[in-house]
Design a protein around this motif. Structure first.
Motif, PDB file in Angstrom:
ATOM      1  N   VAL A 200       0.538  -1.077   0.054  1.00  0.00           N
ATOM      2  CA  VAL A 200       0.051  -0.103  -0.169  1.00  0.00           C
ATOM      3  C   VAL A 200       0.754   0.784   0.090  1.00  0.00           C
ATOM      4  N   SER A 201       0.425   2.119  -1.404  1.00  0.00           N
ATOM      5  CA  SER A 201       1.251   3.306  -1.003  1.00  0.00           C
ATOM      6  C   SER A 201       0.398   4.391  -0.602  1.00  0.00           C
ATOM      7  N   ILE A 202       0.743   4.973   0.660  1.00  0.00           N
ATOM      8  CA  ILE A 202       0.290   6.818   0.644  1.00  0.00           C
ATOM      9  C   ILE A 202       0.507   7.250   0.457  1.00  0.00           C
ATOM     10  N   VAL A 203      -0.108   8.455  -0.136  1.00  0.00           N
ATOM     11  CA  VAL A 203       0.523   9.565  -0.943  1.00  0.00           C
ATOM     12  C   VAL A 203       0.415  10.483   0.670  1.00  0.00           C
ATOM     13  N   GLY A 204       0.689  11.854   0.062  1.00  0.00           N
ATOM     14  CA  GLY A 204       0.666  12.850   0.859  1.00  0.00           C
ATOM     15  C   GLY A 204      -0.210  12.621   2.970  1.00  0.00           C
ATOM     16  N   SER A 205       0.957  11.817   2.908  1.00  0.00           N
ATOM     17  CA  SER A 205       0.219  10.957   4.812  1.00  0.00           C
ATOM     18  C   SER A 205       1.054  12.185   5.689  1.00  0.00           C
ATOM     19  N   GLY A 206       2.024  12.695   5.371  1.00  0.00           N
ATOM     20  CA  GLY A 206       2.908  13.542   6.466  1.00  0.00           C
ATOM     21  C   GLY A 206       2.426  14.772   6.263  1.00  0.00           C
ATOM     22  N   SER A 207       1.387  15.287   4.604  1.00  0.00           N
ATOM     23  CA  SER A 207       1.097  17.054   5.243  1.00  0.00           C
ATOM     24  C   SER A 207      -0.887  17.032   5.476  1.00  0.00           C
ATOM     25  N   ALA A 208      -1.391  15.000   5.455  1.00  0.00           N
ATOM     26  CA  ALA A 208      -2.077  14.992   6.566  1.00  0.00           C
ATOM     27  C   ALA A 208      -1.933  15.414   7.832  1.00  0.00           C
ATOM     28  N   MET A 209      -1.261  14.247   8.310  1.00  0.00           N
ATOM     29  CA  MET A 209      -0.964  13.865   9.927  1.00  0.00           C
ATOM     30  C   MET A 209       0.264  14.265  10.151  1.00  0.00           C
ATOM     31  N   PRO A 210       0.916  15.304  10.155  1.00  0.00           N
ATOM     32  CA  PRO A 210       2.557  15.156  10.617  1.00  0.00           C
ATOM     33  C   PRO A 210       3.021  13.900  11.116  1.00  0.00           C
ATOM     34  N   HIS A 211       4.804  14.237  11.423  1.00  0.00           N
ATOM     35  CA  HIS A 211       4.687  13.033  11.943  1.00  0.00           C
ATOM     36  C   HIS A 211       4.590  13.979  13.819  1.00  0.00           C
ATOM     37  N   TYR A 212       4.512  14.799  13.414  1.00  0.00           N
ATOM     38  CA  TYR A 212       4.489  15.455  15.206  1.00  0.00           C
ATOM     39  C   TYR A 212       3.677  15.702  15.797  1.00  0.00           C
ATOM     40  N   TRP A 213       2.878  15.058  15.486  1.00  0.00           N
ATOM     41  CA  TRP A 213       0.945  15.110  15.174  1.00  0.00           C
ATOM     42  C   TRP A 213       0.906  13.641  16.305  1.00  0.00           C
ATOM     43  N   LEU A 214       0.585  13.961  17.645  1.00  0.00           N
ATOM     44  CA  LEU A 214       0.635  12.503  18.709  1.00  0.00           C
ATOM     45  C   LEU A 214      -1.225  11.668  18.244  1.00  0.00           C
ATOM     46  N   MET A 215      -2.035  12.788  18.112  1.00  0.00           N
ATOM     47  CA  MET A 215      -2.925  12.441  17.908  1.00  0.00           C
ATOM     48  C   MET A 215      -3.899  13.278  16.702  1.00  0.00           C
ATOM     49  N   PRO A 216      -4.709  13.276  15.483  1.00  0.00           N
ATOM     50  CA  PRO A 216      -5.189  14.659  14.728  1.00  0.00           C
ATOM     51  C   PRO A 216      -6.443  15.235  15.683  1.00  0.00           C
ATOM     52  N   PHE A 217      -5.190  16.578  15.926  1.00  0.00           N
ATOM     53  CA  PHE A 217      -6.379  17.897  16.991  1.00  0.00           C
ATOM     54  C   PHE A 217      -6.830  18.256  16.265  1.00  0.00           C
ATOM     55  N   GLN A 218      -6.717  18.286  15.097  1.00  0.00           N
ATOM     56  CA  GLN A 218      -7.292  18.996  13.392  1.00  0.00           C
ATOM     57  C   GLN A 218      -7.614  18.394  12.896  1.00  0.00           C
ATOM     58  N   ALA A 219      -8.423  18.919  12.473  1.00  0.00           N
ATOM     59  CA  ALA A 219      -8.852  18.095  10.896  1.00  0.00           C
ATOM     60  C   ALA A 219      -7.608  19.130   9.594  1.00  0.00           C
ATOM     61  N   PRO A 220      -6.989  17.968   9.043  1.00  0.00           N
ATOM     62  CA  PRO A 220      -5.813  17.783   7.868  1.00  0.00           C
ATOM     63  C   PRO A 220      -6.767  18.838   7.518  1.00  0.00           C
ATOM     64  N   SER A 221      -5.361  19.506   6.398  1.00  0.00           N
ATOM     65  CA  SER A 221      -5.962  20.767   6.098  1.00  0.00           C
ATOM     66  C   SER A 221      -5.687  19.903   4.177  1.00  0.00           C
ATOM     67  N   LYS A 222      -4.794  19.262   4.517  1.00  0.00           N
ATOM     68  CA  LYS A 222      -4.462  18.689   3.374  1.00  0.00           C
ATOM     69  C   LYS A 222      -5.407  16.972   3.116  1.00  0.00           C
ATOM     70  N   VAL A 223      -5.254  15.810   2.102  1.00  0.00           N
ATOM     71  CA  VAL A 223      -6.001  14.553   1.944  1.00  0.00           C
ATOM     72  C   VAL A 223      -4.721  13.564   1.518  1.00  0.00           C
ATOM     73  N   ALA A 224      -5.075  12.608   2.300  1.00  0.00           N
ATOM     74  CA  ALA A 224      -3.856  11.716   1.635  1.00  0.00           C
ATOM     75  C   ALA A 224      -4.669  10.814   0.772  1.00  0.00           C
ATOM     76  N   LYS A 225      -3.537   9.940  -0.186  1.00  0.00           N
ATOM     77  CA  LYS A 225      -4.621   9.296  -1.249  1.00  0.00           C
ATOM     78  C   LYS A 225      -3.714   7.479  -0.995  1.00  0.00           C
ATOM     79  N   VAL A 226      -4.893   6.794  -0.716  1.00  0.00           N
ATOM     80  CA  VAL A 226      -4.150   5.461  -1.321  1.00  0.00           C
ATOM     81  C   VAL A 226      -4.637   4.496  -1.260  1.00  0.00           C
ATOM     82  N   ILE A 227      -3.452   3.769  -2.171  1.00  0.00           N
ATOM     83  CA  ILE A 227      -2.938   3.575  -3.388  1.00  0.00           C
ATOM     84  C   ILE A 227      -2.426   1.669  -3.319  1.00  0.00           C
ATOM     85  N   ILE A 228      -4.047   0.727  -3.611  1.00  0.00           N
ATOM     86  CA  ILE A 228      -3.628  -0.197  -2.702  1.00  0.00           C
ATOM     87  C   ILE A 228      -3.258  -1.254  -3.893  1.00  0.00           C
TER      88      ILE A 228
END
Length: 145
Positions: free
Chosen positions: A71-99
């Protein structure tokens, strides 16, 4: 509590005993036809690029001859940055999942399985998420051991 109720397999990275137990639990699940979702990097990338893989997930699949579905996850770092432990706010970006199509673990070594899965995941990533040539050469050296 919810994690345990969901029958998630937990890993304590600092405990060798936990690592062995986790691999055994994962193998038992795979033998029983349960799909096991793992993140082979072991953590989120700080750079946004694909990091080296840990071998536990591949060891499980290879030993029980289970296929691996890359599975390739495109844009996950923008949707949920590594320093977020939990999604405290709605992400401004969307990740794309390729199976991708499953890759058989039969008739190949564990290292070959890792290389094939990694290549397929990289194929689905944009250039800015792919490992640099230097990083990939280092990963290939590790997988040949």
């Amino acid at each position: 509590k919810a994690i345990r109720l969901g029958r998630h397999v937990m890993l304590d990275r600092n405990s060798r005993k936990s690592q062995i137990l986790t691999i055994r639990q994962g193998m038992d699940l795979l033998k029983n036809g349960v799909y096991v979702c793992t993140f082979p990097e072991g953590t989120r990338s700080k750079t946004g690029r694909l990091a080296p893989f840990k071998n536990g997930a591949f060891k499980m699949a290879h030993k029980v001859k289970a296929p691996v579905i890359p599975v390739s996850i495109v844009g996950s770092g923008s949707a949920m940055p590594h320093y977020w432990l939990m999604p405290f706010q709605a992400p401004s970006k969307v990740a794309k999942v390729i199976i991708h199509d499953p890759i058989s673990s039969e008739d190949k070594t564990e290292a070959e399985l890792v290389r094939q899965v990694r290549a397929k995941i990289i194929e689905g990533l944009p250039e800015d998420q792919r490992p640099t040539e230097e990083e990939e050469n280092e990963e290939n050296k590790e997988n040949k051991k």
